[in-house]
Design an enzyme around this catalytic site. Structure first.
Site, PDB file in Angstrom:
ATOM      1  N   ARG A  13      46.577  39.874  39.979  1.00  0.00           N
ATOM      2  CA  ARG A  13      47.276  41.120  39.654  1.00  0.00           C
ATOM      3  C   ARG A  13      46.686  42.321  40.393  1.00  0.00           C
ATOM      4  NH1 ARG A  13      51.642  41.923  38.659  1.00  0.00           N
ATOM      5  NH2 ARG A  13      51.744  40.422  37.003  1.00  0.00           N
ATOM      6  N   ILE A  14      45.373  42.494  40.349  1.00  0.00           N
ATOM      7  CA  ILE A  14      44.749  43.663  40.976  1.00  0.00           C
ATOM      8  C   ILE A  14      44.782  43.553  42.492  1.00  0.00           C
ATOM      9  CG2 ILE A  14      42.590  44.952  41.224  1.00  0.00           C
ATOM     10  CD1 ILE A  14      42.011  44.199  38.274  1.00  0.00           C
ATOM     11  N   ASP A  35      41.506  33.838  48.257  1.00  0.00           N
ATOM     12  CA  ASP A  35      41.848  33.591  46.859  1.00  0.00           C
ATOM     13  C   ASP A  35      41.693  32.108  46.574  1.00  0.00           C
ATOM     14  OD1 ASP A  35      43.147  35.012  44.396  1.00  0.00           O
ATOM     15  OD2 ASP A  35      44.194  33.092  44.570  1.00  0.00           O
ATOM     16  N   THR A 120      36.222  45.849  42.014  1.00  0.00           N
ATOM     17  CA  THR A 120      37.088  46.410  40.970  1.00  0.00           C
ATOM     18  C   THR A 120      36.550  46.067  39.590  1.00  0.00           C
ATOM     19  OG1 THR A 120      38.503  44.448  40.963  1.00  0.00           O
ATOM     20  CG2 THR A 120      39.113  46.243  42.465  1.00  0.00           C
ATOM     21  N   CYS A 152      37.784  49.143  33.198  1.00  0.00           N
ATOM     22  CA  CYS A 152      38.962  49.925  32.820  1.00  0.00           C
ATOM     23  C   CYS A 152      38.687  50.847  31.642  1.00  0.00           C
ATOM     24  CB  CYS A 152      40.154  49.019  32.551  1.00  0.00           C
ATOM     25  SG  CYS A 152      39.862  47.775  31.291  1.00  0.00           S
TER      26      CYS A 152
END
Length: 170
Positions: A13-14, A35, A120, A152
């Site tokens: 997703r990110i 990935d 991230t 987050c």
């Protein structure tokens, strides 16, 4: 000005969101993607048809071990290493680790020839943890080479706490 070559580790997703945000940036060039998904055709499909962001304005396909866009001559080499330091990041200026995996890899020692690494997620091997709206003015380009975007929760609450602290003191 020379384009900066970008590598993305983690195409979930990110990673796909980052890809979409920089795919048409005239100063950035995505050259490598890593990935654990072994199906490169599925990777192309998920960038073309995202369940949250909708269809991509560019349609990507695959050729051998590359994700390509024929109309723009875009081509990013794709690998499927489970450990970030085992992927080939040659030619990458900025590596974005969007895997969400905080490993024991010492990026500065095990990933060579990359100028900057942005994670991230939290990672023990960072020079600077940046929380936009709270401390981005403290970032020093010449000093900080491994930057974390924190988590987050901190990213969401830090600007509010900074405002409350500067207005009322906490």
């Amino acid at each position: 000005m020379k384009k900066l070559n970008i590598g993305i580790n983690g195409f979930g997703r990110i990673g796909r969101s980052i890809f979409r945000n920089i795919e048409d940036d005239v100063n950035l060039n995505i050259v490598r993607i890593n990935d654990i998904n072994p199906d490169i055709n599925n990777m192309a499909y998920t960038i073309n048809y995202d369940s949250t962001y909708g269809r991509s304005k560019n349609v990507y396909s695959t050729f051998e071990s590359s994700l390509i866009h024929k109309e723009t001559s875009f081509c990013a080499l794709v690998s499927h290493e489970s450990q970030i330091h085992k992927a080939d990041w040659e030619g990458v200026d900025i590596l974005i680790d969007a895997s969400g995996i905080s490993s024991n890899v010492t990026y500065s020692k095990e990933i060579k020839n990359v100028k900057k690494i942005i994670t991230t997620h939290c990672h023990p091997d960072v020079d600077f943890t940046m929380v936009l709206g709270a401390n981005e003015m403290d970032y020093e380009h010449s000093v900080h080479n491994h930057i974390s975007s924190s988590i987050c929760d901190a990213t969401a609450i830090a600007p509010v706490i900074k405002l409350l602290n500067s207005s009322f003191g906490i």
